[in-house]
Design an enzyme around this catalytic site. Structure first.
Site, PDB file in Angstrom:
ATOM      1  N   GLU A   1       0.850  -1.188   0.000  1.00  0.00           N
ATOM      2  CA  GLU A   1       0.000   0.000   0.000  1.00  0.00           C
ATOM      3  C   GLU A   1       0.888   1.240   0.000  1.00  0.00           C
ATOM      4  OE1 GLU A   1      -1.672   0.682   3.879  1.00  0.00           O
ATOM      5  OE2 GLU A   1      -3.367   1.829   3.090  1.00  0.00           O
TER       6      GLU A   1
ATOM      7  N   ASN B   1      -6.921   6.356  -1.747  1.00  0.00           N
ATOM      8  CA  ASN B   1      -5.826   5.419  -1.471  1.00  0.00           C
ATOM      9  C   ASN B   1      -6.040   4.285  -2.466  1.00  0.00           C
ATOM     10  OD1 ASN B   1      -4.078   3.505  -0.483  1.00  0.00           O
ATOM     11  ND2 ASN B   1      -4.557   3.895   1.674  1.00  0.00           N
TER      12      ASN B   1
ATOM     13  N   LYS C   1      -9.342   2.194  -1.981  1.00  0.00           N
ATOM     14  CA  LYS C   1      -9.553   1.625  -0.640  1.00  0.00           C
ATOM     15  C   LYS C   1     -10.884   2.053  -0.034  1.00  0.00           C
ATOM     16  CE  LYS C   1      -7.102   1.201   3.806  1.00  0.00           C
ATOM     17  NZ  LYS C   1      -5.841   1.614   4.510  1.00  0.00           N
TER      18      LYS C   1
ATOM     19  N   GLU D   1      -6.216   8.652   7.603  1.00  0.00           N
ATOM     20  CA  GLU D   1      -6.714   8.252   6.278  1.00  0.00           C
ATOM     21  C   GLU D   1      -8.118   8.796   6.033  1.00  0.00           C
ATOM     22  OE1 GLU D   1      -4.907   3.843   6.489  1.00  0.00           O
ATOM     23  OE2 GLU D   1      -5.700   4.387   4.545  1.00  0.00           O
TER      24      GLU D   1
ATOM     25  N   CYS E   1      -4.895  -3.033   2.663  1.00  0.00           N
ATOM     26  CA  CYS E   1      -4.635  -2.910   4.091  1.00  0.00           C
ATOM     27  C   CYS E   1      -5.805  -3.220   5.017  1.00  0.00           C
ATOM     28  CB  CYS E   1      -4.054  -1.530   4.389  1.00  0.00           C
ATOM     29  SG  CYS E   1      -3.101  -1.555   5.901  1.00  0.00           S
TER      30      CYS E   1
ATOM     31  N   ASN F   1       0.236  -1.076   5.294  1.00  0.00           N
ATOM     32  CA  ASN F   1       1.136  -0.307   6.164  1.00  0.00           C
ATOM     33  C   ASN F   1       0.501  -0.385   7.547  1.00  0.00           C
ATOM     34  OD1 ASN F   1       2.784   2.378   4.468  1.00  0.00           O
ATOM     35  ND2 ASN F   1       1.784   0.712   3.444  1.00  0.00           N
TER      36      ASN F   1
END
Ligand code: ING
Length: 321
Positions: free
Chosen positions: A47, A110, A127, A146, A172, A197
Site C-alpha cells: 500500500e 488510497n 480503498k 486516512e 490494508c 502499512n
C-alpha cells in the site's frame, strides 16, 4: 492442467519522508530484477508504495498533503517502473495515493492498480475501509488520518481477468473485514493481492499490539480458505519515521497455508509458484457457494431500527436476546 503463476511479494522497508519518488522507484525496479531472476510473472508491492505513510502526520496545508499524491499513473517519475516491468515482461500491483479530477471535482483516494506484463493497467481499486480518524488527535503517539486525506473508494471490490485467472485487489484495513473477500469470492477470485502499512502500535487498543502479526496472518489465511483463493499480503515494514510497522509479508494458498513468509523487516522479495487450479479444490467442494451457501436463510438484519429478522419474524427492538 496447472495454471502456474509465479508470484513475487515485494516487501518494502521504511520509506523516509525525504526519499524522492525516483529513489523509491529505483528500489522497486531492484525488486523487479530479482523477481525476473526468479522467473516471476507478477510482483506485488505494498500500500502507498511510492511514499512514506504520510497519514501519520496532521497538517492543514493542502499543498503539503498533495505532495504525496500522484496526478498521473504512470507519471514522469513512475514511467521508469512501467518501462522496466515491460522489458522484463513482469506484471505488478502497485499502491499509491491518487489525486484525480472527476466531473470537475478533485478527488483523493488510497489506490492500487494491477498492471499486466506489457505495462497496461488492467485493474484499479480504491480503498474502501479507511481506518483511523479525520481530526487531529494529539493524545496519540502518531496520527492515522486516512479518513481525512482520502475519500472512501468508489469502485467496489472487483475481480479482473489477468495472469491466466481471476485476480482481485484490496488494501490494508480491507483485509480485516470478511466481506471484502466474500464479495470477490462470489466473483470467482482465484488470487487476491493486497498491500498494507500496519503500525505495530494501535493507540486506541494497545492491548492488541502484541498480536499484530497474529491478526495479520489469521485474517488472510482464513479468507484464503473460506473463499478458495490465493492471497498475497505485502508489507511496508520496519521503523518508518519513528513508527514501527509490522512485516509478515506472505503468500497464502487456497488451503489457508502460508507457503512463503518474509523473514525480515526490510526490502525483501519472497516468491512462490502458485497453481491457480488449486482454488478449484475448495470452490468445487467445501466452499461450493451454489451448493452450500444459504444466504436466503441467514436472517440478514437490515440496518434500520425495527428491522424484523425474517428467520423468526421477531421485531428486533423487542428482542431481549
Ligand atoms: N493500517 C492498519 C491496518 O488495518 C490498523 C490500521 C492498525 C488497524 C492496527 C488495526 C490495528 O492494518 C492501514 N493502513 O489500514
Amino acid at each position: 492442467m496447472s495454471r502456474i503463476v509465479t508470484i513475487g511479494a515485494a516487501q518494502m522497508g521504511p520509506i523516509a519522508a525525504h526519499e524522492s519518488r525516483t529513489q523509491v522507484v529505483q528500489r522497486l525496479i531492484a525488486h523487479l530484477h530479482e523477481a525476473s531472476r526468479r522467473g516471476c510473472d507478477l510482483v506485488v508491492f505494498p500500500e502507498l508504495t511510492l511514499t512514506t505513510f504520510f497519514p501519520r502526520w496532521y497538517t492543514e496545508d493542502q499543498a503539503e498533503i498533495d505532495q504525496w499524491f500522484e496526478t498521473e499513473m504512470p507519471g514522469p517519475e513512475t514511467q521508469a517502473l512501467f518501462d522496466a516491468a515491460a522489458k522484463l515482461q513482469i506484471g505488478f500491483h502497485l499502491g499509491y495515493a491518487e489525486l484525480v479530477e472527476e466531473a470537475g471535482q478533485v478527488r483523493r483516494f488510497n489506490t492500487a492498480i494491477l498492471v499486466d506484463k506489457n505495462a497496461q493497467i488492467i485493474g484499479k481499486y480504491r480503498k474502501i475501509h479507511l481506518p483511523g480518524h479525520a481530526e487531529n488527535e494529539p493524545w496519540r503517539a502518531f496520527q492515522h488520518l486516512e479518513k481525512r486525506y482520502f475519500e472512501t473508494g468508489n469502485l467496489g471490490f472487483r475481480v479482473f481477468d489477468g495472469f491466466g485467472g481471476k485476480v482481485g485487489m484490496c488494501i490494508c484495513n480491507d483485509r480485516r473485514w470478511p466481506e471484502t473477500y466474500r464479495v470477490m469470492g462470489l466473483q470467482g477470485a482465484e488470487l487476491i493481492v493486497l498491500g498494507y502499512n500496519t503500525p505495530v502500535h494501535n493507540p486506541p487498543a494497545p492491548e492488541h499490539d502484541a498480536l499484530g502479526l497474529f491478526h495479520n496472518q489469521i485474517v488472510m489465511q482464513s479468507a484464503a480458505y473460506q473463499n478458495g483463493t490465493w492471497i498475497v499480503g505485502v508489507a511496508k515494514a520496519g521503523n518508518e519515521e519513528g513508527v514501527p510497522m509490522i512485516a509478515g509479508t506472505q503468500i497464502i494458498a487456497p488451503s489457508g497455508e502460508t507457503v512463503a513468509m518474509a523473514a525480515g523487516e526490510g526490502d525483501e522479495l519472497i516468491t512462490a509458484a502458485c497453481d491457480l487450479d488449486l482454488a478449484a479444490s475448495y470452490k468445487s467442494t467445501v466452499f461450493n457457494f451454489a451448493l452450500h451457501r444459504e444466504p436466503q436463510h441467514y436472517g440478514l438484519i437490515t440496518a434500520t431500527k425495527g428491522a424484523v429478522s425474517p428467520a423468526d419474524g421477531v421485531a428486533l427492538e423487542k428482542s431481549d436476546k
